[in-house]
Scaffold this motif. Structure first.
Motif, PDB file in Angstrom:
ATOM      1  N   GLU A  24       0.830  -1.206   0.000  1.00 47.02           N
ATOM      2  CA  GLU A  24       0.000   0.000   0.000  1.00 47.02           C
ATOM      3  C   GLU A  24       0.871   1.264   0.000  1.00 47.02           C
ATOM      4  O   GLU A  24       0.657   2.206  -0.771  1.00 47.02           O
ATOM      5  CB  GLU A  24      -0.894  -0.017   1.251  1.00 47.02           C
ATOM      6  N   ASN A  68       2.980   1.745  -3.301  1.00 45.74           N
ATOM      7  CA  ASN A  68       2.151   2.225  -4.406  1.00 45.74           C
ATOM      8  C   ASN A  68       1.752   3.683  -4.210  1.00 45.74           C
ATOM      9  O   ASN A  68       1.684   4.449  -5.179  1.00 45.74           O
ATOM     10  CB  ASN A  68       0.915   1.332  -4.563  1.00 45.74           C
ATOM     11  N   LYS A  69       1.535   4.087  -2.967  1.00 49.77           N
ATOM     12  CA  LYS A  69       1.265   5.501  -2.709  1.00 49.77           C
ATOM     13  C   LYS A  69       2.470   6.348  -3.068  1.00 49.77           C
ATOM     14  O   LYS A  69       2.336   7.439  -3.633  1.00 49.77           O
ATOM     15  CB  LYS A  69       0.890   5.702  -1.239  1.00 49.77           C
ATOM     16  N   ARG A  88       4.542   5.804  -5.335  1.00 52.12           N
ATOM     17  CA  ARG A  88       4.666   5.863  -6.796  1.00 52.12           C
ATOM     18  C   ARG A  88       3.431   6.455  -7.457  1.00 52.12           C
ATOM     19  O   ARG A  88       3.329   6.476  -8.686  1.00 52.12           O
ATOM     20  CB  ARG A  88       4.925   4.450  -7.345  1.00 52.12           C
ATOM     21  N   GLY A  89       2.469   6.890  -6.650  1.00 52.58           N
ATOM     22  CA  GLY A  89       1.271   7.503  -7.192  1.00 52.58           C
ATOM     23  C   GLY A  89       0.356   6.531  -7.903  1.00 52.58           C
ATOM     24  O   GLY A  89      -0.335   6.904  -8.856  1.00 52.58           O
ATOM     25  N   ARG A  90       0.333   5.266  -7.416  1.00 50.60           N
ATOM     26  CA  ARG A  90      -0.479   4.236  -8.079  1.00 50.60           C
ATOM     27  C   ARG A  90      -1.415   3.579  -7.074  1.00 50.60           C
ATOM     28  O   ARG A  90      -1.216   3.652  -5.866  1.00 50.60           O
ATOM     29  CB  ARG A  90       0.427   3.162  -8.692  1.00 50.60           C
ATOM     30  N   GLU A  91      -2.424   2.894  -7.604  1.00 49.77           N
ATOM     31  CA  GLU A  91      -3.327   2.102  -6.783  1.00 49.77           C
ATOM     32  C   GLU A  91      -2.754   0.702  -6.610  1.00 49.77           C
ATOM     33  O   GLU A  91      -2.000   0.207  -7.455  1.00 49.77           O
ATOM     34  CB  GLU A  91      -4.714   2.009  -7.449  1.00 49.77           C
ATOM     35  N   PRO A 131      -2.625  -3.088  -7.045  1.00 47.88           N
ATOM     36  CA  PRO A 131      -3.221  -3.937  -8.084  1.00 47.88           C
ATOM     37  C   PRO A 131      -4.375  -4.777  -7.539  1.00 47.88           C
ATOM     38  O   PRO A 131      -4.305  -5.288  -6.416  1.00 47.88           O
ATOM     39  CB  PRO A 131      -2.052  -4.833  -8.517  1.00 47.88           C
ATOM     40  N   TYR A 167      -3.696  -8.315  -6.221  1.00 46.90           N
ATOM     41  CA  TYR A 167      -2.756  -8.503  -5.121  1.00 46.90           C
ATOM     42  C   TYR A 167      -3.298  -9.426  -4.037  1.00 46.90           C
ATOM     43  O   TYR A 167      -2.557 -10.226  -3.457  1.00 46.90           O
ATOM     44  CB  TYR A 167      -2.372  -7.147  -4.512  1.00 46.90           C
ATOM     45  N   ALA A 174       8.882   1.984 -15.074  1.00 45.49           N
ATOM     46  CA  ALA A 174       8.152   2.740 -16.086  1.00 45.49           C
ATOM     47  C   ALA A 174       8.272   2.101 -17.469  1.00 45.49           C
ATOM     48  O   ALA A 174       7.423   2.302 -18.336  1.00 45.49           O
ATOM     49  CB  ALA A 174       8.664   4.177 -16.131  1.00 45.49           C
ATOM     50  N   THR A 200       7.299   7.716   2.901  1.00 41.50           N
ATOM     51  CA  THR A 200       5.922   7.790   2.410  1.00 41.50           C
ATOM     52  C   THR A 200       4.974   8.256   3.501  1.00 41.50           C
ATOM     53  O   THR A 200       4.088   9.091   3.270  1.00 41.50           O
ATOM     54  CB  THR A 200       5.473   6.423   1.867  1.00 41.50           C
TER      55      THR A 200
END
Length: 337
Positions: A92, A95-96, A98-101, A103, A106, A182, A292
């Motif tokens: 969690e 991903n935060k 990296r600015g992502r939700e 998956p 998961y 990326a 983070t």
């Protein structure tokens, strides 16, 4: 029993059996020269190693002082090193960062990457860093070393193939990771050589702490001599080691001597992602998590990644406060230009 590979001028070291209190060891190379050779013939060799371990405890065999500084990683190189990310709180937070939700898949199947296994660092060896702009981070983890696992093995079969348990510093270069991910083709440069604990232990050495394919004990992580993480390795681990190994064996057989990591040990707090040890929480097993959390709470990350001279120590103790695996203790060393 507890096993280690000590320096002898050869790449894979010399196999020794280590006493439970980590103070003494006895040569096992007359039985089998290396740990990998023992794993290749585990069913035949393990009873002899166990008998040697018992004799060592009773002072019935020649022994010498065990020095953790003389130890290589138990497997100085391995046929496979595969690392999962099985702690939900860590996934969690990463991903935060990296600015992502997270998956959607998961929660239904493990996430694993295959790391470099041709040259592991020794547990007291410096971490080389050519450029501090790469964002050097440590990741405190637990890992298991397995016997052969057949193609398509179920989790129960995979758990039975676990022979040894170790600790890991899965070294990461955070700023390189972002660029590599990326590209959509995974890590490579961002994952340099990892280091493992001085000693590998059979699961029975963990007693009740080994339960359900997990190690239910806190992992101590110190940064520059100060407590940084005390997260429990059995809490918040969504997939146990049997499930992780079975996932890997879905399309391939697994070779004896393969190593599987838990991913960064991480515990969620009662009211959020967790607090630093200094604020009464269990802290974190990597710097990225703390950065983070800082960004979530204050809008900016304050804690720097590691630079030359910084030191990380990773260790796990039993309920009586005795070290189980010995300590990974590494200082960052800049490379000469």
């Amino acid at each position: 029993m507890k096993l280690a590979s000590v320096r002898n001028g050869r790449r894979d070291g010399r196999l020794v059996v280590v006493s439970r209190d980590l103070t003494r060891c006895t040569d096992a190379s007359y039985l089998v020269p290396t740990l990998q050779a023992a794993l290749d013939d585990w069913r035949r060799i393990a009873p002899h190693l166990a008998a040697l371990a018992e004799s060592l405890e009773h002072g019935a065999v020649p022994s010498e002082r065990f020095h953790e500084h003389d130890a290589l990683s138990p497997l100085p190189r391995a046929y496979q090193w595969a690392d999962a990310s099985s702690f939900h709180n860590h996934v969690e937070l990463v991903n935060k960062a990296r600015g992502r939700e997270v998956p959607e898949s998961y929660r239904t199947e493990p996430m694993i990457y295959q790391g470099g296994s041709d040259a592991f660092l020794a547990p007291r060896e410096s971490i080389p860093l050519a450029d501090e702009r790469w964002g050097l981070d440590f990741e405190g983890e637990v890992a298991v070393i397995v016997d052969d696992v057949p193609l398509g093995a179920e989790a129960a079969t995979a758990r039975e193939a676990i022979r040894l348990v170790v600790l890991v510093n899965d070294v990461s270069l955070r700023y390189l990771a972002a660029g590599e991910l990326a590209k959509g083709f995974g890590f490579y440069q961002a994952k340099p050589s990892s280091a493992f604990s001085p000693v590998a232990v059979t699961p029975d050495e963990l007693g009740e702490a080994w339960n359900g394919g997990k190690v239910h004990l806190p992992l101590s992580v110190d940064l520059n001599g100060k407590p940084f993480g005390r997260a429990n390795a059995g809490v918040g681990m969504l997939f146990d080691f049997g499930e992780i190994i079975a996932h890997a064996a879905k399309t391939r057989p697994i070779c004896a001597g393969s190593i599987f990591g838990s991913g960064t040990v991480s515990n969620k707090g009662d009211d959020g992602p967790g607090k630093p040890v200094s604020d009464g929480g269990v802290g974190y097993s990597c710097i990225l998590e703390q950065r983070t959390v800082e960004k979530i709470l204050s809008g900016s990350s304050v804690t720097p990644f590691m630079t030359a001279g910084d030191m990380v120590r990773i260790e796990m103790k039993d309920e009586r406060g005795h070290s189980i695996f010995g300590a990974i203790e590494q200082t960052v060393a800049g490379l000469e230009s």
